[in-house]
Motif scaffolding. Structure first.
Motif, PDB file in Angstrom:
ATOM      1  N   TYR A   6       0.860  -1.188   0.000  1.00  0.00           N
ATOM      2  CA  TYR A   6       0.000   0.000   0.000  1.00  0.00           C
ATOM      3  C   TYR A   6       0.893   1.235   0.000  1.00  0.00           C
ATOM      4  O   TYR A   6       2.028   1.202   0.492  1.00  0.00           O
ATOM      5  CB  TYR A   6      -0.976   0.017   1.170  1.00  0.00           C
ATOM      6  CG  TYR A   6      -0.379   0.092   2.558  1.00  0.00           C
ATOM      7  CD1 TYR A   6      -0.299   1.304   3.250  1.00  0.00           C
ATOM      8  CD2 TYR A   6       0.064  -1.058   3.209  1.00  0.00           C
ATOM      9  CE1 TYR A   6       0.214   1.368   4.530  1.00  0.00           C
ATOM     10  CE2 TYR A   6       0.579  -0.997   4.493  1.00  0.00           C
ATOM     11  CZ  TYR A   6       0.664   0.218   5.156  1.00  0.00           C
ATOM     12  OH  TYR A   6       1.172   0.278   6.427  1.00  0.00           O
ATOM     13  N   SER A   9      -2.279   5.699   3.516  1.00  0.00           N
ATOM     14  CA  SER A   9      -3.056   5.226   4.645  1.00  0.00           C
ATOM     15  C   SER A   9      -4.527   5.181   4.284  1.00  0.00           C
ATOM     16  O   SER A   9      -4.991   5.889   3.390  1.00  0.00           O
ATOM     17  CB  SER A   9      -2.841   6.148   5.852  1.00  0.00           C
ATOM     18  OG  SER A   9      -1.484   6.156   6.237  1.00  0.00           O
ATOM     19  N   ARG A  47      -1.679   0.668   9.067  1.00  0.00           N
ATOM     20  CA  ARG A  47      -2.159   0.858   7.696  1.00  0.00           C
ATOM     21  C   ARG A  47      -3.161   2.003   7.615  1.00  0.00           C
ATOM     22  O   ARG A  47      -3.185   2.781   6.648  1.00  0.00           O
ATOM     23  CB  ARG A  47      -2.815  -0.437   7.211  1.00  0.00           C
ATOM     24  CG  ARG A  47      -3.291  -0.436   5.766  1.00  0.00           C
ATOM     25  CD  ARG A  47      -4.560  -1.245   5.619  1.00  0.00           C
ATOM     26  NE  ARG A  47      -5.699  -0.628   6.257  1.00  0.00           N
ATOM     27  CZ  ARG A  47      -6.541  -1.245   7.077  1.00  0.00           C
ATOM     28  NH1 ARG A  47      -6.375  -2.516   7.403  1.00  0.00           N
ATOM     29  NH2 ARG A  47      -7.562  -0.562   7.605  1.00  0.00           N
ATOM     30  N   PRO A  62       2.607  -4.794   4.574  1.00  0.00           N
ATOM     31  CA  PRO A  62       2.205  -4.834   5.978  1.00  0.00           C
ATOM     32  C   PRO A  62       2.574  -6.137   6.680  1.00  0.00           C
ATOM     33  O   PRO A  62       3.051  -7.089   6.055  1.00  0.00           O
ATOM     34  CB  PRO A  62       0.680  -4.691   5.892  1.00  0.00           C
ATOM     35  CG  PRO A  62       0.340  -5.374   4.603  1.00  0.00           C
ATOM     36  CD  PRO A  62       1.478  -5.036   3.667  1.00  0.00           C
TER      37      PRO A  62
END
Length: 341
Positions: A6, A9, A47, A62
């Motif tokens: 990712y 956020s 995250r 993550p």
């Protein structure tokens, strides 16, 4: 290789499955082929942008915890070789390389040899929960500062919320170390899990007078409280804590602000110790890793429903659903299957 990444956020929707090149370990690093990745509350909080340890890397994979096999060893790393089975902790702390990918480049100091016969499921379930529990159980004024079989003999430990992952590990470690273990739970099903984990006394705080039941089991008070919800439980803790007792706080369930009866704690000479794994220091982490390994060798940290920690599994491509399961309060441990090793 396949990796979950990712770049911003947000909700679990920001997680995406991508193909990425396999990284090369630098000095002090290992490359580990991941078998199982463990998901903790800290992973979805980081995250989402609201947890400790959040960083501003351009792209992040993550998940702090996992288990697998060493695939390559960086310069200056001793004690590891290709093919070694390991469990990992804090893999993604201030680094881009968490365990939700097929190959993770990690700090060698955050890898621990996984004993033969101990499953990758167990290895991926250690990390944040077991190391947090270890720290919480070793902050009492009178020690011990290390855990071993019998180290807590004669002590009474209260684990608040014994059906959670940290609570479960605290029950197991305290039981292994010889303590009398009391735990609080909110339902009959969670009581059954706590019993399977090794708790001696189980108190359903929704159906019983928790303070009375705890005092019945520990007339002189409890020596150490492993606390998940200080805002909710401060008054209860003061009622049941023994003189010179300690409360180890590792989470803020129920709110981040608590009120304390100062005089009551003066009389007890009580101690509050706050526990955050990210900043506890490498010495404490190394001690936890060594003691947890000793517990593993004694088969003291099993997982699965029969051991009090149900496992909920997801495929790598479903890591977003795994994060949602943890944020929604799934009981037990959420694991992501990465490779069949």
């Amino acid at each position: 290789m396949r990796a979950i990444v990712y770049s911003e956020s947000g909700t679990s929707d920001v997680l995406r499955l991508e193909e990425r090149p396999v990284g090369e370990p630098g000095p002090g690093e290992l490359r580990v082929r991941i078998a199982v990745s463990g998901v903790n509350p800290t992973d979805w909080k980081n995250r989402s942008g609201g947890g400790s340890g959040t960083n501003e890397l351009d792209e992040q994979t993550p998940n702090q915890d996992g288990a697998g096999v060493v695939d390559a060893v960086g310069e200056g790393v001793n004690g590891f070789a290709e093919g070694d089975r390991v469990w990992l902790y804090l893999s993604a702390y201030q680094r881009p390389s968490g365990t939700a990918q097929e190959y993770a480049v990690v700090l060698a100091r955050h890898a621990v040899r996984l004993p033969d016969g101990v499953s990758f499921d167990v290895g991926a379930s250690l990390g944040v929960p077991a190391m947090t529990a270890h720290r919480a159980l070793t902050v009492h004024e009178g020690g011990p500062t290390r855990l071993a079989h019998g180290a807590l003999e004669g002590r009474t430990v209260l684990v608040a919320g014994g059906a959670g992952a940290v609570g479960h590990a605290a029950i197991q470690l305290a039981h292994w170390a010889g303590a009398t273990v009391i735990t609080t739970v909110s339902s009959a099903s969670k009581a059954a899990l706590a019993a399977s984990a090794g708790a001696d006394v189980i108190v359903n705080y929704r159906e019983e007078d928790a303070a009375a039941r705890i005092r019945e089991a520990a007339p002189d008070g409890v020596d150490l409280i492993v606390e998940v919800s200080p805002a909710r439980n401060a008054a209860l803790d003061a009622e049941v804590l023994a003189p010179h007792g300690s409360v180890a706080v590792y989470a803020t369930d129920g709110g981040g602000v608590m009120e304390l009866d100062v005089r009551a704690h003066f009389v007890l000479n009580a101690r509050y110790q706050f526990v955050l794994l990210y900043t506890v220091g490498q010495e404490a982490l190394d001690a936890a890793a060594e003691d947890i390994t000793a517990a593993l060798l004694d088969d003291a940290l099993p997982v699965g429903e029969e051991a009090g920690l149900p496992l909920t599994r997801f495929a790598l491509e479903d890591t977003a659903a795994a994060h949602d399961a943890v944020s929604d309060g799934t009981v037990g441990k959420v694991l992501v299957d990465v490779a069949d090793l």
